[in-house]
Design a protein around this motif. Structure first.
Motif: not given
Length: 179
Positions: A67-73
């Motif tokens: 929660s609150g995390g952001e993962l971008n590929f």
């Protein structure tokens, strides 16, 4: 199973898993995305995951976004088998970056106090940025606060933390102090 058949199933699996998470407003993605067998995608409510086009996640890998995390590929990112990412804050991976098997990426550490020990649900977080066109070797561990520039090579078995300029070639860098 043939190479073509494995890729067809991986594309189908990717569209089903990511399509479902998109319906839940947890994930955005561009086609094609390939998720090979036994890939775990775990996205908490309030977390964000974005897969660029042409991403491939190898067998038995996992992507966990809390929660609150952001993962971008970025586009055409490729993970070999057995890789694991756990994101509490932010992890950004640039286009055309490839990962060998069993790479681990964590943007957080447990909070530790010598008097009371480890705090199980408390974390210290710092973003991780991995540039474009990088090659991360097998069994590498990337720790919180790491920034890797474009066109870098990280050798197999490295444990890294810190800033690495574009074009760096890291053969062996061990974390020797905890900050």
């Amino acid at each position: 199973m043939s190479y073509i058949r494995k890729n067809i199933f991986a594309v189908l699996r990717g569209n089903i898993v990511c399509g479902w998470n998109r319906l839940l407003q947890k994930c955005r993605y561009k086609n094609p995305i390939r998720l090979f067998h036994s890939v775990e995608i775990d996205i908490d409510k309030g977390a964000k995951l974005f897969f660029g086009g042409g991403v491939a996640i190898g067998a038995c890998s996992s992507c966990v976004v809390r929660s609150g995390g952001e993962l971008n590929f970025g586009n055409k990112v490729a993970f070999n088998s057995g890789c694991k990412i756990v994101c509490h804050q932010k992890i950004q991976i640039g286009d055309n970056t490839i990962f060998g098997p069993n790479v681990l990426i964590y943007d957080h550490d447990h909070i530790f106090d010598c008097e009371t020990g480890v705090k199980r649900k408390e974390y210290k977080c710092s973003e991780i940025v991995i540039g474009k066109n990088c090659w991360i070797g097998a069994n590498t561990v990337i720790l919180r606060g790491t920034h890797i520039g474009d066109n870098c090579v990280i050798g197999a078995g490295c444990v890294i933390k810190g800033d690495f300029e574009s074009g760096s070639r890291i053969i062996q860098k061990r974390v020797t102090e905890i900050k």
